[in-house]
Scaffold this active site. Sequence first.
Site, PDB file in Angstrom:
ATOM      1  N   GLU A 173       0.939  -1.124  -0.058  1.00  0.00           N
ATOM      2  CA  GLU A 173      -0.118  -0.053  -0.231  1.00  0.00           C
ATOM      3  C   GLU A 173       0.859   1.391  -0.059  1.00  0.00           C
ATOM      4  O   GLU A 173       0.424   2.190  -0.759  1.00  0.00           O
ATOM      5  CB  GLU A 173      -0.706   0.080   1.175  1.00  0.00           C
ATOM      6  N   ASP A 189      -8.844   7.768  -9.171  1.00  0.00           N
ATOM      7  CA  ASP A 189      -9.376   6.464  -9.478  1.00  0.00           C
ATOM      8  C   ASP A 189     -10.939   6.398  -9.495  1.00  0.00           C
ATOM      9  O   ASP A 189     -11.271   5.303  -9.390  1.00  0.00           O
ATOM     10  CB  ASP A 189      -8.690   5.344  -8.536  1.00  0.00           C
TER      11      ASP A 189
END
Length: 437
Positions: A173, A189
Amino acid sequence: MGNRRYEVPRVGSWQLVLAGMAATFVACGADAGGPEERSGTVQQALSTCSYTITTNTYQGSPEYWGTITFRNTGTSAMTSPQIAFSVPSGVVCDYDEPGWTHTQSGTTCTYSRTSSLTIGVNASYTFYYSTNSTASFTAANVQISDPSCGGSGSGGLTANQKKVAEALTSIWENDTPAINYAYSENIYDGRGYTNGRAGFCTGTGDAIMVIECYNGLRSAANGNLMARYMPGLTTINNRFLSTGESQASTAELDVIGNWRSDWAASYNNTTTRADFKSCQDQINDRLYYTPAMNEAMKWGLTTALTKAALYDAFINHGEDGARSLISAANSALGNAGQVAPVIGYNGITENAWLQKFLEKRRNTLAADSTWIEAVDRVAAYEKLRRQGNWSLATAFRNDVRARDCWGTAYPSSGYTVRNINPDGTWSTPSSYTYSCN
């Protein structure tokens, strides 16, 4: 490499359309529901016990006495319940009733049994506690778990195993084993701002859960910088709920203040850090860790390595996506009927199951031009499987790429190599050699 995050679109179950296994999805608070629905769903996801709270009070001076009464609405008796709840900042839980012992981390008090206690189906139980607070309050985030319910109280990872699992996921991450609670970024996104330890998104219903929890622990007057964003978050979340689609807009937050700066400051400020961290941990466990452990228990998966791989998949792919991967692995091993537990069914071993699960996950990430950048995160679990590090009791490195395990068709993700110790501590090696063995 900095904070390089590889994110797969996270959507709700209503959007689940599979084309083979090329479209497994990632959750960023998928299917989170409205405030009341989220509260009930999340509570049950964490506790895995079915119960109803009928009394939740704390009377300050001169009583100094708290009362939580709940009814077991499940299908089996509780035998060793654990009760956790949040108290206001600065309050200390300071008394154990006979048969109970407690620990406190930040504002979360967790009470466990020192002897057995049976709470039958439809029976009620009244739990008492005391604190040093002179003021009255209502305990927040009450969570009740019990081994009989199949939750995290039974079959989960040990504390050190969970640290190792989370250090690995944090590499994928944020390129560091250190969990980044202060992280906040718009990675464009289509899900708004991505935040914190598990990538909680403002446009998919899970970032708002963190802030709702935080508001329950700390007011704006007491240093909560995020409280003022609730109207904007609510507007975004209502659109998410009504359309079933992730929300890219951050305009409703940007007109209020600098969301990214305030999110980071909420953790970096030593006064508010414990509360902000506690809420991120709670929502992470509710949405990702506990559902992953429940799935492991359902399918008869017992090793720490398999559970860590499932935990990472739940964070990366969400509950819908992870369950689709599980189903695909079962089918590939001859269990198309999804008989549970799968281990032992027609001779299926956990080693064979994990191998197939990782292959299905590899294929899913590699099938998309954007997702393929994250494919190396699967290889680390494959290397550990081949090495037989099932209990995560041996130090290891993520010095492995998908191409090392499965051939040169896969690009390198570029994750920094780290050395992870069995207690979750870590270091950066000065040299290494990529290998899947």
